[in-house]
Motif scaffolding. Structure first.
Motif, short mmCIF file in Angstrom:
data_model
loop_
_atom_site.label_atom_id
_atom_site.label_comp_id
_atom_site.label_asym_id
_atom_site.label_seq_id
_atom_site.Cartn_x
_atom_site.Cartn_y
_atom_site.Cartn_z
N TYR A 73 50.53 -6.31 -4.82
CA TYR A 73 50.27 -5.19 -3.87
C TYR A 73 51.54 -4.37 -3.72
O TYR A 73 51.46 -2.95 -3.47
CB TYR A 73 49.60 -5.87 -2.76
CG TYR A 73 49.47 -4.63 -1.60
CD1 TYR A 73 48.79 -3.51 -1.66
CD2 TYR A 73 50.76 -4.69 -0.53
CE1 TYR A 73 48.88 -2.42 -0.86
CE2 TYR A 73 50.51 -3.57 0.55
CZ TYR A 73 49.62 -2.52 0.40
OH TYR A 73 49.67 -1.45 1.44
N ARG A 77 51.60 -0.50 -4.82
CA ARG A 77 51.73 0.47 -4.10
C ARG A 77 52.84 1.47 -4.15
O ARG A 77 52.50 2.68 -3.94
CB ARG A 77 51.62 -0.31 -2.61
CG ARG A 77 51.58 0.97 -1.49
CD ARG A 77 51.74 0.50 -0.09
NE ARG A 77 53.10 -0.07 0.29
CZ ARG A 77 54.02 0.63 0.45
NH1 ARG A 77 53.90 1.85 0.36
NH2 ARG A 77 55.32 0.01 0.79
N ARG A 89 45.17 1.68 4.80
CA ARG A 89 45.13 1.10 3.16
C ARG A 89 45.52 -0.43 3.10
O ARG A 89 44.82 -1.34 2.30
CB ARG A 89 46.21 2.00 2.55
CG ARG A 89 46.46 1.51 1.11
CD ARG A 89 47.29 2.28 0.15
NE ARG A 89 47.28 3.92 0.47
CZ ARG A 89 48.16 4.52 0.95
NH1 ARG A 89 49.35 4.00 1.69
NH2 ARG A 89 47.78 5.83 1.13
N PHE A 146 43.88 3.70 -2.89
CA PHE A 146 45.18 4.51 -2.90
C PHE A 146 44.98 5.99 -2.83
O PHE A 146 45.63 6.85 -3.25
CB PHE A 146 46.07 4.19 -4.06
CG PHE A 146 46.89 2.92 -3.89
CD1 PHE A 146 47.72 2.67 -2.97
CD2 PHE A 146 46.47 1.55 -4.57
CE1 PHE A 146 48.47 1.44 -2.44
CE2 PHE A 146 46.87 0.25 -4.15
CZ PHE A 146 47.92 0.38 -3.22
#
Length: 149
Positions: A73, A77, A89, A146
Motif C-alpha cells: 500500500y 499509493r 482512501r 485511487f
C-alpha cells in the motif's frame, strides 16, 4: 473540539518530483508488479520464518499478509498511483485488504490442507493465493480506491 472520530493515516513516504506526472496503465501495471514482487518477498519470507518458529500456517500467513500488504500500500499509493494521503482512501484500502485477506488466507489454507505433503505444497499454495489477491487488489485500487479524494 471536533466531534469527528480521528482516523490515523499510515506512515507517509516522501514525494519525488518525477512522481508528479500521471502515468499510463502499462506503467502502473509494471510498477504494481514490481512493488508487489517486493512486498511478496516480505510476505513469503516472514511466512516461512514464522512457520519455522512454530506458528500455525493460518497464523503465520495472517501476520505475513499484514506486513506484505502494508508495504504494498505504501509503495503503490506514492509510486504506482501517485495519490496524496486521504482518510477516505485509507479506509477503502483497509476494507479491500480485509476482503483480500480472507481470499488470500482462505485459498492458502484450502490448498495447504488439500495438496499432498510435498516440498512444493507451501510455495504453490502461497503463489496461487498471492496471485488471486494481486489481481483483485490491482483492479479495485486502480478503478476505485485511487480515484477517491
Amino acid at each position: 473540539m471536533s466531534a469527528e472520530p480521528h482516523v490515523p493515516l499510515p506512515v507517509d513516504l516522501p514525494v519525488v518530483a518525477e512522481q508528479q506526472a500521471a502515468v499510463d496503465l502499462k506503467t502502473q501495471i509494471v510498477r504494481f508488479v514490481l512493488s508487489g514482487g517486493f512486498s511478496a518477498i516480505i510476505d513469503f519470507g516472514l511466512y516461512i520464518l514464522l512457520g519455522i518458529a512454530g506458528l500455525p500456517v493460518a497464523v503465520a500467513k495472517s501476520i505475513s499478509f499484514v506486513a506484505g500488504t502494508t508495504t504494498a500500500y505504501l509503495i503503490n499509493r506514492r509510486w504506482t498511483f501517485q495519490a496524496e494521503p486521504s482518510r477516505k482512501r485509507f479506509l477503502a484500502v483497509v476494507a479491500l485488504y480485509a476482503v483480500t485477506f480472507a481470499v488470500q488466507v482462505g485459498i492458502n489454507q484450502i490448498l495447504y490442507v488439500t495438496l499432498d505433503d510435498h516440498w512444493w505444497r507451501k510455495p504453490l499454495a502461497f503463489v496461487i493465493a498471492q496471485g488471486t489477491a494481486t489481481v483483485i487488489n490491482f483492479v479495485v485500487q486502480r478503478a476505485v480506491i485511487f480515484k477517491l479524494r
